[in-house]
Design a protein around this motif. Sequence first.
Motif, PDB file in Angstrom:
ATOM      1  N   SER A   1      -1.579  32.749  22.774  1.00 52.34           N
ATOM      2  CA  SER A   1      -2.757  33.557  23.480  1.00 52.34           C
ATOM      3  C   SER A   1      -3.300  34.551  22.763  1.00 52.34           C
ATOM      4  N   THR A   2      -2.250  35.412  22.181  1.00 54.07           N
ATOM      5  CA  THR A   2      -2.616  36.661  21.627  1.00 54.07           C
ATOM      6  C   THR A   2      -3.226  36.634  20.463  1.00 54.07           C
ATOM      7  N   ALA A   3      -2.976  35.661  19.647  1.00 49.46           N
ATOM      8  CA  ALA A   3      -3.633  35.234  18.539  1.00 49.46           C
ATOM      9  C   ALA A   3      -4.928  34.835  18.665  1.00 49.46           C
ATOM     10  N   GLU A   4      -5.581  34.129  19.776  1.00 49.40           N
ATOM     11  CA  GLU A   4      -6.832  33.911  20.022  1.00 49.40           C
ATOM     12  C   GLU A   4      -7.607  35.213  20.488  1.00 49.40           C
ATOM     13  N   VAL A   5      -7.019  36.162  21.329  1.00 45.66           N
ATOM     14  CA  VAL A   5      -7.491  37.528  21.770  1.00 45.66           C
ATOM     15  C   VAL A   5      -7.535  38.364  20.522  1.00 45.66           C
ATOM     16  N   GLY A   6      -6.354  38.467  19.977  1.00 40.45           N
ATOM     17  CA  GLY A   6      -6.479  39.379  18.792  1.00 40.45           C
ATOM     18  C   GLY A   6      -7.351  39.141  17.768  1.00 40.45           C
ATOM     19  N   PHE A   7      -7.934  37.804  17.692  1.00 39.88           N
ATOM     20  CA  PHE A   7      -8.716  37.421  16.458  1.00 39.88           C
ATOM     21  C   PHE A   7     -10.176  38.179  16.850  1.00 39.88           C
ATOM     22  N   ILE A   8     -10.372  37.946  18.257  1.00 40.76           N
ATOM     23  CA  ILE A   8     -11.814  38.797  18.474  1.00 40.76           C
ATOM     24  C   ILE A   8     -11.707  40.133  18.031  1.00 40.76           C
TER      25      ILE A   8
END
Length: 232
Positions: free
Chosen positions: A80-87
């Motif tokens: 989940s953090t990877a998806e948000v961090g990508f933004i």
Amino acid sequence: MKKKFPISVHLALTLAALFVALYMIFLYAPEEMTMGEVQRIFYIHVPAAWTALLGFIIIFVSSIVYLWKRSQFADELASSTAEVGFIFCTSVLVTGPLWAKPAWGIWWTWDARLTLTFLLWLLYVAYLMLRNYLINPARAANLCAVVGVIGFVDVIIDYMAIRWWRTQHPQPVIGGGPNSGLDPRMLATLLVSWVAFVFLFFLLLRVRLGLAQMRRELGDIRHILAFRASED
């Protein structure tokens, strides 16, 4: 049993922090003498970069926990953090050239800080691709955890790049040595902006973790229904 922090309150605090940050960026912080109004991108670019680094730190810690204890929550937290961090990392790569063109006269240059930040973005992409394209969930979780651990090296070098080498990118303005400090109003604006970004980051992370939990529960229901159907 402790009550969960309501997401509605989290949303309200995030919106309030963002509005305060916008007010300080455009009306409170003074105009920079050399670059003028374009320097205000600084208050978005830098907090986005810090938050992107924070995201990968969470991925790193969660990946270690997953490899050590095989914790499903740790795996979901990292994913989940990877998806948000990508933004946020994408925001860094968008706002950076918008600031660089009027400040340096070029959109991009392959110096250490910029190249390492682009590499961090590629690490986010690689993590998400592994997560979504590998059919075996256990294998995907293992490989993503390895990427999360090894990729943390880039976070350290990226942070230290402007301290170790002379680059096109500006030298540190906070804790960077003599005469490197910001105007107090600029520093306050920068910190408030980062607080707003952190609120937003964890709000999006909560929503994404909620979706992961719903997906897991839906999968459990499907398994139960499939098992009952096979018995009939």
